[in-house]
Design a protein around this motif. Structure first.
Motif, PDB file in Angstrom:
ATOM      1  N   GLY A  78      79.262  -7.332  99.763  1.00  0.00           N
ATOM      2  CA  GLY A  78      79.674  -7.462  98.364  1.00  0.00           C
ATOM      3  C   GLY A  78      81.001  -8.166  98.133  1.00  0.00           C
ATOM      4  N   VAL A  79      81.488  -8.906  99.110  1.00  0.00           N
ATOM      5  CA  VAL A  79      82.707  -9.697  98.907  1.00  0.00           C
ATOM      6  C   VAL A  79      82.271 -11.147  98.678  1.00  0.00           C
ATOM      7  N   GLU A  80      82.446 -11.637  97.456  1.00  0.00           N
ATOM      8  CA  GLU A  80      81.806 -12.895  97.091  1.00  0.00           C
ATOM      9  C   GLU A  80      82.785 -14.049  96.931  1.00  0.00           C
ATOM     10  N   ASP A  81      83.995 -13.859  97.454  1.00  0.00           N
ATOM     11  CA  ASP A  81      85.013 -14.914  97.384  1.00  0.00           C
ATOM     12  C   ASP A  81      85.695 -15.074  98.742  1.00  0.00           C
ATOM     13  N   ILE A  82      85.643 -16.291  99.260  1.00  0.00           N
ATOM     14  CA  ILE A  82      86.276 -16.586 100.546  1.00  0.00           C
ATOM     15  C   ILE A  82      87.302 -17.688 100.333  1.00  0.00           C
ATOM     16  N   ALA A  83      88.506 -17.474 100.853  1.00  0.00           N
ATOM     17  CA  ALA A  83      89.526 -18.530 100.868  1.00  0.00           C
ATOM     18  C   ALA A  83      89.586 -19.102 102.274  1.00  0.00           C
ATOM     19  N   ILE A  84      89.614 -20.400 102.367  1.00  0.00           N
ATOM     20  CA  ILE A  84      89.761 -21.046 103.673  1.00  0.00           C
ATOM     21  C   ILE A  84      91.052 -21.839 103.674  1.00  0.00           C
ATOM     22  N   ILE A  85      91.885 -21.566 104.674  1.00  0.00           N
ATOM     23  CA  ILE A  85      93.153 -22.284 104.799  1.00  0.00           C
ATOM     24  C   ILE A  85      92.940 -23.463 105.744  1.00  0.00           C
ATOM     25  N   LEU A  86      93.240 -24.658 105.258  1.00  0.00           N
ATOM     26  CA  LEU A  86      93.021 -25.885 106.034  1.00  0.00           C
ATOM     27  C   LEU A  86      94.122 -26.072 107.075  1.00  0.00           C
ATOM     28  N   PRO A  87      93.850 -26.836 108.159  1.00  0.00           N
ATOM     29  CA  PRO A  87      92.599 -27.498 108.508  1.00  0.00           C
ATOM     30  C   PRO A  87      91.524 -26.500 108.941  1.00  0.00           C
ATOM     31  N   ALA A  88      90.269 -26.898 108.729  1.00  0.00           N
ATOM     32  CA  ALA A  88      89.163 -26.008 109.065  1.00  0.00           C
ATOM     33  C   ALA A  88      87.893 -26.827 109.261  1.00  0.00           C
ATOM     34  N   VAL A  89      86.916 -26.189 109.853  1.00  0.00           N
ATOM     35  CA  VAL A  89      85.594 -26.801 109.991  1.00  0.00           C
ATOM     36  C   VAL A  89      85.049 -27.113 108.595  1.00  0.00           C
TER      37      VAL A  89
END
Lengths: 237, 237
Positions: free
Chosen positions: B118-129
């Motif tokens: 039920g966690v529907e928000d993801i933050a991705i810190i660049l650089p990343a795939v």
């Protein structure tokens, strides 16, 4: 040293990558038949360390490029070991029981989690993926060298020998939520095949549990469900 | 319909396999530019269902073998969709924050677990795939269609906007054990790169936690650590 493309019926398998090779040398050197360096392997420290162990244990060493083309399809890999396969016997205590696991990478990841949570005995109910597949061993990051895994022809054979264990089949319709269940030791966490899960007959072998999850996904992936079971059973109980 | 070997800079990506295609059609049909069946695809029920949705939504349909050779290297795949990439914005609430994740399959598995808990928000810190890599989308089993993911140039940018969140960096030397920590909502579970984990500077952004584990393994794998964090934070708190 001569190596061949890996086949399930071979007496030997391969540990690929220096980390995995090192785990075998440190934990299970008697299984290591030989170690091969790629001519392009340049980690002087690691080479020296491996050479020392091999010399001390009388393990053959070689430097060749060709074996890497034969065994390791595409991975960046500069060190491998030839590992003798042995059938193992699991001991009394806490177990993970995998019923018909079908994916080598998943099995390797599960082995790594088992070791991480101190469960050192895995039962595999056949048919199943080859546990000596180099992919399994590599995905375990060498944890395969530290665990006992025993194959059983069917679940009844396992159940008969370990009838004293408290059995917890993981089922999507399990009657209790995992996090509301007291997991009694010694436990057997029983998980089914990646695609099909456990057959409904498993509901009667113990206390069926489910990991509370949204109906927006079909299920969690197998190594994740297993690892959550391990985390909960070993640290929250 | 013409497809090309996927490149990161393309405006489109591909959903491979009928399950994943169906998730997009049901959850995010406005992103679907077209659906292609392989001539050997024989699941009549599925074909009919997909055809109905595409007709209703005005989505183009085609039957061709060649696109499958171009896009999907080796997998058994008989249905694909062309998906428009859009930049998303995450909302207030519970987050998973991935700092420099480097593996597409891992990212897909994490997306699936997030939806499961039920966690529907993801933050991705660049650089990343590349989060639109067809491998990511496939590994998520279509859960990518149900989640918001936002990219941030650096952690400070994320922290500034979500300073109200309770931050829990997952670190091998975290000062508290996860299962002895009360996770306050809204939470941000912060996890580092597969090989390197979080830099030690993260210890001050919130309450560092560690998953209690044996020193016989280096660490759990990233999707497993994330999923244990999600299980504990959503069901045990």
């Amino acid at each position: 040293m001569k190596v061949y493309r890996y086949k399930k019926e071979d007496e030997y398998t391969y540990a690929l990558g220096a980390t995995v090779v090192m785990e075998y040398l440190l934990n299970n050197p008697s299984l290591v038949q030989g170690v091969i360096f790629h001519p392009d392997f340049t980690s002087i420290e690691t080479i020296k360390h491996i050479e020392e162990i091999c010399t001390a244990k009388g393990i053959e060493l070689d430097t060749q490029a060709k074996p890497f083309n034969i065994v390791s399809s595409k991975e960046n890999c500069f060190c491998m070991a030839i590992i003798r396969k042995v059938n193992e016997t699991i001991l009394d205590g806490n177990h993970v029981v995998l019923v018909n696991p079908s994916n080598a990478g998943n099995l390797g990841t599960i082995i790594r989690s088992c070791i991480g949570f101190g469960v050192e005995d895995i039962a595999i109910i056949l048919p199943a993926v080859d546990l000596f597949d180099p992919k399994t061993i590599r995905a375990s990051m060498g944890a395969k060298a530290k665990i006992r895994i025993e194959l059983f022809e069917n679940f009844q054979e396992y159940e008969k020998r370990f009838h004293k264990n408290n059995m917890y089949p993981f089922m999507l319709d399990g009657s209790k939520k995992l996090h509301e269940t007291k997991i009694e030791k010694p436990f057997s966490l029983i998980l089914g095949n990646e695609a099909t899960g456990l057959a409904k007959e498993f509901a009667v072998v113990g206390q069926p549990v489910r990991i509370d999850q949204s109906d927006k996904i079909d299920s969690l992936n197998l190594p994740i469900a297993t690892s959550i079971g391990l985390f909960y059973s070993t640290t929250m109980n």
